[in-house]
Design an enzyme around this catalytic site. Sequence first.
Site, PDB file in Angstrom:
ATOM      1  N   ARG A 252     -10.681   5.548  -5.410  1.00  0.00           N
ATOM      2  CA  ARG A 252     -11.083   4.449  -6.476  1.00  0.00           C
ATOM      3  C   ARG A 252     -11.674   3.313  -5.848  1.00  0.00           C
ATOM      4  O   ARG A 252     -12.537   2.676  -6.437  1.00  0.00           O
ATOM      5  CB  ARG A 252      -9.858   4.244  -7.257  1.00  0.00           C
ATOM      6  CG  ARG A 252      -8.818   3.592  -6.649  1.00  0.00           C
ATOM      7  CD  ARG A 252      -8.959   1.832  -6.354  1.00  0.00           C
ATOM      8  NE  ARG A 252      -7.836   1.304  -6.203  1.00  0.00           N
ATOM      9  CZ  ARG A 252      -7.687   0.124  -5.515  1.00  0.00           C
ATOM     10  NH1 ARG A 252      -8.509  -0.393  -4.775  1.00  0.00           N
ATOM     11  NH2 ARG A 252      -6.438  -0.487  -5.557  1.00  0.00           N
TER      12      ARG A 252
ATOM     13  N   LYS B  80       1.270   2.436  -8.462  1.00  0.00           N
ATOM     14  CA  LYS B  80       0.976   2.664  -7.147  1.00  0.00           C
ATOM     15  C   LYS B  80       1.907   1.681  -6.160  1.00  0.00           C
ATOM     16  O   LYS B  80       2.046   0.539  -6.415  1.00  0.00           O
ATOM     17  CB  LYS B  80      -0.384   2.364  -6.983  1.00  0.00           C
ATOM     18  CG  LYS B  80      -0.776   2.852  -5.450  1.00  0.00           C
ATOM     19  CD  LYS B  80      -2.198   2.787  -5.211  1.00  0.00           C
ATOM     20  CE  LYS B  80      -2.737   1.587  -4.833  1.00  0.00           C
ATOM     21  NZ  LYS B  80      -4.102   1.535  -4.456  1.00  0.00           N
TER      22      LYS B  80
END
Length: 337
Positions: free
Chosen positions: A118, A74
Amino acid sequence: MSLLWLSREDVRRAGGDDPEAAVPLIESALLAHAAGDSCQPLKPYLKIPHDTQARRIIAMPAYLGADFQTWGLKWIASAPENPVRRGIERASALIILNDLETGHPLVVMEGALISATRTAAVALIAAKYLARAAPRTLACLGTGMIGSLITRSLLRAYPSLAHVRLYDQLPARAQALKTALEREGRGACAVAGTPEAALDGADLVVTATTASEGYLDADALAPGCLFLNVSLRDPTFSVVERADKLVVDEWEQVNRSNTIIHRMTQAGRLTRSDLHAELPALIAGEAPGRERDDEIILFCPMGLPVYDLATAWGVYRRATRLGLGVALDLYGEPIHD
């Protein structure tokens, strides 16, 4: 060879905006991580020298074994002044997943939504082990994408929540969330004038702000509250020292980058021995969660790369089943070397 591109709408249609769906994936990822079936280096922070706007980009690479068998990255940028100066989101991100055997990239997807999802899922996991059985009042400081998603997720998880108090440095943003929640029938909501007013008597406290220094003192916390310290820098030292239990997701990750944990260890006011547990120990049943209704518990999640990898893996699998996204030609004719 082709590369799949998933836009934010593709990610949403593949369930990437559903924290509840991400919970079992993240729990499995944390158990794999605790068992040594993962790799996630400490996150490097890319900053501009002498920048007064606190802009940064964080690289979050990871490998996950177990049922995932994937690796990737990410890449998330943060510009804290975006909401006020530009009217756009603070964070933007991309997530890349690579084929485990060949190393070739499989998918690139919009990552800011997954990052928020998340984060909300981890808050749900922490609350499952650390919150009181039937909390009545929720306080959320910072009502952007992440704060809003955590608030909605907790309201779904705890029907007992009858009161919601919202605070934001942009009052219009807090008011917009209040209006939306009331329209959805989510209970009595109020916009507080100060952070302390929002926290008054709250059983669940969420901070999702861009604060760089602590401003919340221990006397703002009600007995029995769970403080989900998502933005990591809002409490003063007194909050940590008053907490009956301190829980983090991973000590090495959270003890850096000027978090409240990092500041206290640097000042000699906190050591790892003061920690009650890391989150995987709660999931595995190796450490107790809440043991008394009157415990004040502080949860400080740095945000681990395996969270993003597990959530993105689930999105990728659903997206391919649903035929979502755009296939992009990656190489033309590959070069054999």
